[in-house]
Design a protein around this motif. Structure first.
Motif, short mmCIF file in Angstrom:
data_model
loop_
_atom_site.label_atom_id
_atom_site.label_comp_id
_atom_site.label_asym_id
_atom_site.label_seq_id
_atom_site.Cartn_x
_atom_site.Cartn_y
_atom_site.Cartn_z
N ASN A 163 -8.05 14.99 -3.58
CA ASN A 163 -8.30 13.82 -3.68
C ASN A 163 -7.05 13.03 -4.31
OD1 ASN A 163 -9.35 11.20 -4.01
ND2 ASN A 163 -10.79 11.43 -5.86
N LEU A 164 -5.97 13.40 -3.78
CA LEU A 164 -4.61 12.68 -4.27
C LEU A 164 -4.25 11.61 -3.67
CD1 LEU A 164 -2.50 16.23 -3.80
CD2 LEU A 164 -3.91 15.66 -5.95
N VAL A 169 -1.72 16.51 3.85
CA VAL A 169 -2.57 15.68 4.12
C VAL A 169 -3.94 16.19 3.77
CG1 VAL A 169 -3.73 14.31 6.03
CG2 VAL A 169 -1.31 14.81 6.31
N LEU A 170 -4.18 17.61 4.36
CA LEU A 170 -5.41 18.08 3.85
C LEU A 170 -5.69 18.46 2.66
CD1 LEU A 170 -4.98 20.41 6.89
CD2 LEU A 170 -6.96 18.79 6.70
N VAL A 171 -4.64 19.04 1.90
CA VAL A 171 -4.73 19.25 0.45
C VAL A 171 -5.01 17.85 -0.39
CG1 VAL A 171 -3.55 19.96 -1.58
CG2 VAL A 171 -3.15 21.21 0.71
N GLY A 172 -4.31 17.09 -0.03
CA GLY A 172 -4.77 15.59 -0.49
C GLY A 172 -6.11 15.28 -0.49
N VAL A 223 0.94 -1.16 0.06
CA VAL A 223 0.13 0.09 0.10
C VAL A 223 0.97 1.08 -0.03
CG1 VAL A 223 -1.78 1.17 1.31
CG2 VAL A 223 -1.97 -1.28 1.18
N ILE A 224 2.04 1.27 0.68
CA ILE A 224 2.88 2.23 1.09
C ILE A 224 3.60 2.57 -0.12
CG2 ILE A 224 4.81 3.37 1.97
CD1 ILE A 224 3.76 2.10 4.69
N MET A 225 4.13 1.45 -0.78
CA MET A 225 5.10 1.69 -2.06
C MET A 225 4.20 2.13 -3.26
SD MET A 225 7.96 1.14 -0.76
CE MET A 225 8.87 1.41 -2.59
N ASP A 226 2.76 1.53 -3.36
CA ASP A 226 2.03 2.21 -4.25
C ASP A 226 1.86 3.69 -4.53
OD1 ASP A 226 0.36 1.39 -6.42
OD2 ASP A 226 -1.14 1.93 -5.36
N ARG A 227 1.90 4.47 -3.24
CA ARG A 227 1.75 5.68 -3.11
C ARG A 227 2.99 6.40 -3.11
NH1 ARG A 227 -3.41 6.94 -0.82
NH2 ARG A 227 -4.90 5.32 -1.54
N LEU A 228 4.05 5.83 -3.03
CA LEU A 228 5.40 6.45 -2.57
C LEU A 228 5.81 7.47 -3.73
CD1 LEU A 228 7.21 6.89 0.31
CD2 LEU A 228 8.65 5.16 -0.99
N MET A 234 -11.95 20.80 -13.90
CA MET A 234 -11.91 20.45 -12.37
C MET A 234 -10.90 19.57 -12.15
SD MET A 234 -15.54 19.65 -10.44
CE MET A 234 -16.66 20.83 -10.96
N VAL A 235 -9.98 20.02 -11.33
CA VAL A 235 -8.75 19.12 -10.95
C VAL A 235 -9.26 18.26 -9.65
CG1 VAL A 235 -6.40 19.09 -10.06
CG2 VAL A 235 -7.47 20.94 -11.30
N THR A 236 -9.58 17.01 -9.67
CA THR A 236 -10.20 16.30 -8.85
C THR A 236 -9.14 14.98 -8.62
OG1 THR A 236 -11.58 15.32 -10.60
CG2 THR A 236 -12.58 16.80 -8.99
#
Lengths: 348, 330, 386, 339
Positions: B275-276, B268-271, B96-101, B168-170
């Motif tokens: 929806n990052l 975190v919040l921007v994410g 999960v982590i590596m997917d997002r890293l 729209m950047v979503t």
């Protein structure tokens, strides 16, 4: 050859600081000359404008201060054989303080040594870096040559182990060594005038003796003129040939040192000399203190600024700006007592 | 210097052990566990939950054991390189982590670069031209940047962007690439979407850095050594860069180590707003749903990065500032 | 070699000091607080900020009469309405005083989206301090006057529009400012309690105690803050009453802050302890209690005041972020953070941009506190520049 | 206590103050800065003892240790308390110390740091009276006004804060505060070094006047040898934490017996262009008190040094009555002084 050739003439210098609280007349009438290869002492208490005078000469007065009036005539000489001949005269007061011309003079023809060698040196650059900087700036040399020159000058100023200290940071050195480094930096381009702004005030007395000796020695070897600024009348007596006394922005008296100490004319100079304790003096003699205190720079007394503390003050002193009078040949004083003197001139 | 680093490394060991306990404790703080949260969700959806099934799941996840045993098992796994399984993603935590890293690092790193590239020159000009119109605007911008929460900035900027362009950047990815595996095309697609988040995450950091740097620089500009350098005949621009700027930048460069955890955790919040697909929101979601091994592992990694980052900062500081270097060396 | 010149940047211009600007007995006998006030007064942005914040706190306390409706009052069939346009001139250009038109609800047959159109035929004048829904002022005095209102048969006034449940965003923003603006005080109080006590003990006693406290702080600082916050906030049960949640969030917010303050307090104490006048006091017989309360603390207060003003905005931002994530204040309680939660998705914002308005309040409040902090910092040590 | 001490007010024996040097994260003590390293001196009633030396030699630390304003590491501080007779300050508990110290006060160098900026003159000067005698109200105001007058300040200034005053005036406030409890003994810690030349003389005259009128005893710590010559009856010279010479001012200035004293005296620039420029310029730097040289700390810079100086530390001994020197060669050297 060191001769009676004028190097710098300061005429009617006025440097003011327009601050929010009011106009501070940091220098408000300074007249003196510096001879080639000689030492001029500038003495006065804190806030008398002696440092600002020095900053004015180099045009490094911190903003919002600026030169309002006056001339700073710097005489350049070219050397022909053994004799110097006048090359040109330049009025430093007219130069752009950020321009190229003043920058070729700064650090090259006129250099300065500051009071606090710790804060006046960059803490994160080595001594060598800070010394070679001036050499590289003013002379066409390679970095290696500049380093050689820096080592040579460090050696000359008596820095212990120059090949080691050149790579040291200022905080690794003692106060005396830092001041030697500072002097080395100032002398690296063989200036014709060295301005020393309280160079020994932060030092202990035995270190001060070392530095004073060194400066005399270097002057003999290199032949530069020194403008020595200090509040210590003892240091002036030892170092200078002529001296000016400043009080609240004004040069109040100017004479050769012997005359100044034995035949002072201005009441402030006289009072100052009477008020200092002397190491040779009989113990338990009462000092003749000057009454009152140095006034607030925003609230200067009218007329002669010394009049509220002056023993010889007359009614007029409150209103009249005292004239700059030549009381004897080459002995000037700014006091109303000598106003009727035949040689009186109306300057400042 | 070497002994200094060695000592620091030795002290790090008990510190990390403590941090792992704290990380584990933080996740245990909310009442219940992943399954209770899960069951609640199912029940809320009107589904019937089979008791036996729950007991089986509980045993499978090891949730029936005591907290200490769970902790020790987890730690034991970590030493073998196994951070446990994520309940929610039904996959090993590392996957999960590596997917997002990669996305996380690209995003954080680029926004950091933006921060430095923008803040440093503005701060220098602002300090040198103190009280000028430029300084006034920079200061105002700085104040507002400090006052606005970054998620609000994200909203406003992307809304304005929407008003202007209708786009729209979503997400970081256009629709066809959302669930596609990594490919060059997907990367190119990301690049075209990533600039807005970078600007947003960067802006908040810029304001802070600018204010600090300007203040330090103003301090340094008044120092005596600047006058000394000027008296040597240096031109103003060279003088400025060699002395005050260099010294004012020291503390800033030296704190780069502190940014290490922010690289992972930033935005975190921007994410969430944009929806990052980065780690920060995943951590938040894991904490909320009590996906304990995922959350615990991320927190532990962050702690380690914080400690390592502090060490790097200290070393950098010593390297940049001879005063500290020699103070320790004697 | 020559590059463009930057202007001289010599020793900074001496900051103006009231001590040299004004002279006279009133300056000589002015206490620290007076000197600080005179200095502070000169900081224009800070003075404006004091006024703005004053108004904001007043409105927060007096939310009921200044709000138009209650915080949870719903207007069915008026969901997601854009801010009401207040008009002064009718169609014919005739001045009618402030009024609003009637509102016609219609559904777009293609997009099936609800739209509202002004019904120009109906004109409802706006009345100030009109009678509205009843409430208790400051929780004590039953009243029913509201800042603005229309006739009972008229459409509602949504100054900031309404949310997806048909509640008035303006009124909710006012009510929400209570939690958002006051949460800072509780958090700051706790932060300061821990920071001053522990920092004070460390700085005053020194030695082993100091060592231990400092190591604890070092450890606290190395725990990643955001996860710690999130973990703690997630641990707060959703079903707690508002007041209890409020205090829980306050405590969470202050847990992160106290370490830094304790360090600063300790440092300041250590340096104050070295001042000659403290040594003089010990020599002429001042005992520890007197030293702390008469010599150390008073010299410390201005510094603390600055810290307070710069930590409050931190608390406001913290509450907003937590509530925005759904980890802080829980509905039906309102705070700026919970209001912004409705604006979490860009798709929502695109439809109802007015839902971002509470965010402007956050920015303004934080900005004003920062201005005051700036002004106080300049004024905090009136003796520094003599 | 021995009888010959009856005219003595203070006697310090083997006073030591070591500051630990701490390194590393665990703050281990890796050595000590021996700021004061075995100083013994005495002060007679009604006299001024000048304590001189260069920065870092331990003179200020000695002065503060004598008052126990900072805690000495070791040594004896005997004070002839007018109420109870001789006491050793080092052995006193807090309450006794506070009582005895009413007779011992201090004046500082820095006229800014030494006055609490948040107190009016009335509070500043009155604090010692409030704390020790509980005087309040009108009585306090009268007493403070009287004290202000005695240091040359106008009593109307009672309600002013220190920011209203210049350096010299602030120093007068510091003196008034030190006088509040009618002390017998005052440690003057460089009281005029921060002042302008023209104000220095005022404060020096004030201190002398007060000494004569109030029968005060001073320990006058200073680096300015001219000032010390002017005010001190006896001088004690320190070098790197140790006393190297002590004796009558009139004896030591013209005829120093320690090579360091000689260098120190002759190094002072004299405000007289005709004065002799004979001076001893020392080589090298002051020794590091954390890592001093062997034997006599001064030997690496001493031009009279012999092998014994590097090998054995000299002890302070009385070579003529009341003249103490710590030099192996004190008797044989003929040194220059200032006449």
């Amino acid at each position: 050859m060191v001769g009676n050739k004028t190097l710098l003439e300061v005429k009617g210098l006025k440097t003011y600081f327009p601050l929010d609280e009011g106009l501070v007349r940091a220098v408000d009438g300074a007249d003196f000359e510096i001879q080639q290869g000689r030492t001029l002492g500038v003495v006065g208490e804190s806030g008398c404008g002696k440092s600002v005078t020095a900053q004015s000469i180099l045009r490094i007065v911190p903003p919002p201060g600026d030169i309002l009036e006056g001339e700073l005539l710097f005489h350049r000489y070219s050397k022909e054989g053994d004799a110097f001949s006048m090359a040109d005269v330049i009025d430093l007061a007219k130069l752009d303080p950020r321009g190229r011309e003043i920058r070729t003079i700064r650090g090259n023809e006129i250099a300065m040594v500051f009071q606090e060698p710790m804060t006046s040196l960059s803490p994160v650059h080595t001594m060598g870096n800070q010394i070679t900087e001036a050499i590289l700036l003013h002379q066409e040399t390679s970095k290696a040559e500049a380093r050689e020159k820096a080592l040579d000058i460090l050696h000359r100023v008596g820095m212990p182990k120059p090949s080691q200290t050149i790579d040291s940071y200022p905080f690794e050195l003692s106060g005396g060594m830092r001041q030697r480094g500072m002097i080395a930096m100032a002398l690296s381009c063989h200036p014709s005038l060295l301005i020393a702004d309280e160079p020994t005030t932060a030092l202990d007395v035995t270190t001060e003796a070392q530095i004073l000796d060194l400066m005399r020695q270097l002057q003999e070897d290199l032949g530069m003129a020194i403008m020595f600024i200090t509040h210590d009348l003892g240091v002036i007596a030892e170092m200078a040939e002529t001296a000016v006394v400043m009080y609240l922005g004004k040069v109040v008296e100017r004479a050769d040192v012997d005359t100044l100490y034995y035949d002072a004319r201005h009441p402030y100079t006289q009072a100052l000399l009477r008020s200092i304790p002397r190491i040779t003096e009989d113990r338990r003699k009462w000092l003749e203190a000057i009454r009152g205190m140095v006034p607030d720079p925003y609230n200067l007394p009218s007329g002669c600024p010394f009049h509220p503390r002056c023993r010889s003050a007359q009614g007029e002193c409150r209103e009249v700006e005292p004239p700059w009078v030549e009381v004897e040949p080459d002995h000037w004083a700014r006091c109303i007592l000598y106003a009727d003197s035949t040689t009186a001139t109306a300057q400042g | 210097m070497i002994s200094f680093i060695a000592r620091r490394l030795v002290i790090m060991i008990p510190l990390l052990a403590l941090l792992s306990i704290v990380s584990f404790t933080i996740i245990q703080l909310p009442p219940g566990d992943y399954l209770t949260t899960y069951i609640q969700q199912l029940e809320a959806g009107g589904q019937v939950v089979d008791e036996a099934e729950i007991t089986r799941l509980r045993a499978q996840y090891g949730l029936d054991q005591s907290v200490y045993v769970q902790y020790l098992k987890w730690m034991g796994g970590i030493f073998r390189g196994d951070f446990g399984r994520s309940f929610h993603w039904q996959a090993p935590v590392m996957d999960v982590i590596m997917d997002r890293l990669p996305v996380t690092l690209i995003l954080s790193f680029s926004s950091l670069v933006v921060v430095y590239v923008v803040a440093v020159p503005i701060a220098i000009l602002s300090a040198v031209y103190q009280y000028s119109v430029f300084d006034y605007f920079a200061t105002l911008f700085g104040f507002i940047g400090l006052a606005a929460p970054d998620f609000l900035l994200a909203l406003v900027i992307s809304w304005l962007f929407y008003l202007l362009t209708g786009a729209m950047v979503t997400s970081l990815f256009s629709l066809p690439f959302r669930d596609a595996p990594w490919s060059l095309a997907k990367f190119v697609d990301m690049i075209s979407n990533v600039w807005l988040p970078i600007i947003i995450i960067g802006m908040a950091g810029t304001a802070g850095l600018m204010r600090t740097l300007r203040a330090t620089l103003l301090d340094e500009l008044g120092r005596a050594y600047v006058t000394t350098a000027r008296a040597k005949g240096l031109s103003e621009s060279r003088l400025l860069l060699k002395y005050p700027v260099r010294i004012a930048l020291n503390p800033i460069f030296s704190t780069i180590g502190w940014l290490l955890p922010a690289l992972i955790n930033g935005g975190v919040l921007v994410g969430i707003v944009l929806n990052l697909q980065i780690i920060g929101p995943a951590l938040m979601q894991a904490t909320l749903s009590q996906d304990m091994y995922l959350a615990g592992s991320i927190i532990l990694i962050l702690s380690v990065l914080t400690v390592v980052g502090t060490l790097i900062s200290d070393i950098l500081l010593a390297w940049l500032d001879p005063r500290i270097r020699y103070g320790e060396a004697n | 070699m020559e590059t463009t010149e930057t202007p001289t940047s010599g020793p900074a211009k001496p900051e103006s000091s009231i001590l040299t600007e004004e002279t006279g007995e009133h300056v000589y006998t002015a206490s620290q607080w007076q000197l600080m006030w005179w200095q502070f007064r000169k900081h224009k942005a800070a003075m404006i900020a004091v006024v703005v914040l004053g108004v904001m706190y007043f409105l927060a306390l007096m939310a009921e009469p200044f709000a138009v409706y209650g915080p949870t009052q719903r207007f069915p069939r008026l969901e997601s309405t854009a801010p009401t346009r207040i008009r002064f001139f009718d169609e014919t250009g005739q001045f009618r005083g402030p009024f609003i038109y009637g509102l016609e609800r219609s559904i777009d047959p293609e997009t099936i989206r609800v739209t509202f159109v002004e019904d120009m035929s109906k004109i409802y004048p706006i009345r100030f301090f009109a009678e509205g829904t009843p409430y208790k002022l400051l929780g004590l005095f039953p009243m029913n006057l509201r800042l603005v209102g229309t006739d009972p048969d008229g459409p509602p006034i949504f100054l900031f529009g309404s949310d997806r449940l048909g509640r008035d965003l303006y009124s909710r923003t006012l009510y929400g400012s209570r939690i958002s603006l006051f949460i800072g005080f509780g958090g700051v109080f706790l932060t300061f309690f821990f920071g001053i006590t522990l920092g004070g003990i460390a700085g005053y006693l020194g030695g082993t105690v100091d060592e231990v406290i400092m190591r604890i702080i070092d450890f606290m600082v190395s725990i990643p803050q955001i996860p710690l916050w999130m973990g703690l906030a997630a641990a707060v049960p959703r079903d707690w009453p508002v007041i209890r949640t409020y205090f829980a969030i306050t405590i969470i917010l202050s847990i992160v802050g106290w370490g830094g303050l304790a360090r600063a307090v300790r440092g300041k104490l250590l340096s104050l302890r070295e001042e000659d006048y403290v040594m003089a006091a010990r020599v002429y017989g001042a005992r520890p209690r007197r030293l702390i309360f008469k010599y150390l603390l008073p010299n410390f207060m201005s510094y603390l005041l600055v810290s307070v003003t710069i930590s409050i905005p931190f608390m406001i931002l913290g509450e907003t972020a937590l509530s925005f994530l759904g980890l802080g204040i829980q509905p039906p309680a309102v705070s700026w953070g919970t209001l912004l939660r409705d604006a979490q998705q860009l798709t929502v914002v695109a439809q109802r941009p007015w839902q971002m308005i509470p965010g402007a309040f956050v920015v303004v409040a934080v900005l004003m506190f920062n201005f005051i902090g700036d002004g106080l910092r300049d004024a905090a040590d009136p003796y520094a520049r003599i | 206590m021995p009888e010959q001490k009856n005219q003595r007010l203070l006697e310090v024996n083997d006073l030591k103050k070591y500051f630990p040097i701490k390194r590393g994260l665990l703050k281990r003590t890796v050595g000590h800065v021996k700021a004061v390293d075995g100083v013994s001196l005495y002060v007679n009633e009604g006299e001024t003892l000048g304590l001189v030396g260069e920065s870092g030699c331990g003179k200020t630390t000695s002065g503060r240790c004598i008052l126990r304003a900072i805690e000495p590491t070791d040594g004896e501080i005997l004070f002839n308390d007018p109420d109870t007779g001789w006491v050793n300050l080092r052995e006193l508990e807090q309450e006794d110390l506070i009582r005895v110290r009413q007779h011992m006060q201090i004046i500082f160098q820095d006229p800014y740091s030494s006055l609490n900026p948040r107190m009016t003159l009335l509070q500043l000067v009155g604090e010692p009276l409030v704390i020790n005698h509980g005087i309040r109200g009108k009585a306090l105001e009268d007493r403070v006004a009287e004290l202000l007058k005695s240091v040359g300040l106008r009593p109307e200034y009672l309600r002013r804060y220190p920011h209203a005053f210049s350096g010299g005036q602030r120093q007068r406030i510091g003196v008034a505060r030190a006088l509040a409890l009618n002390p017998r003994f005052i440690v003057c810690d460089e009281p005029v070094s921060a002042l302008d030349v023209s104000v220095q003389a005022q404060i020096l005259n004030l201190l002398r006047e007060l000494q004569e009128n109030l029968d005060l005893t001073y320990l006058f710590v200073a680096h300015d040898l001219s000032v010390v010559r002017h005010i001190a009856d006896r001088v004690a010279v320190m070098y790197v934490g140790k006393l190297v010479e002590m004796g009558e001012t009139d004896e030591i200035y013209p005829g120093p017996r320690h090579p360091y004293t000689e260098a120190l005296m002759t190094a002072v620039p004299r405000p007289d262009p005709r004065a002799s420029k004979d001076r001893i310029v020392l080589e090298g730097e002051v020794a590091d008190p954390a890592n001093p040289p062997s034997g006599c700390y001064f030997h690496p810079r001493c031009r009279y040094a012999e092998p014994i100086c590097a090998a054995e530390p000299p002890v302070l001994r009385e070579i003529t009555e009341g003249h103490f020197v710590s030099c192996h060669r004190a008797e044989e050297l003929s040194l220059i002084g200032v006449a």
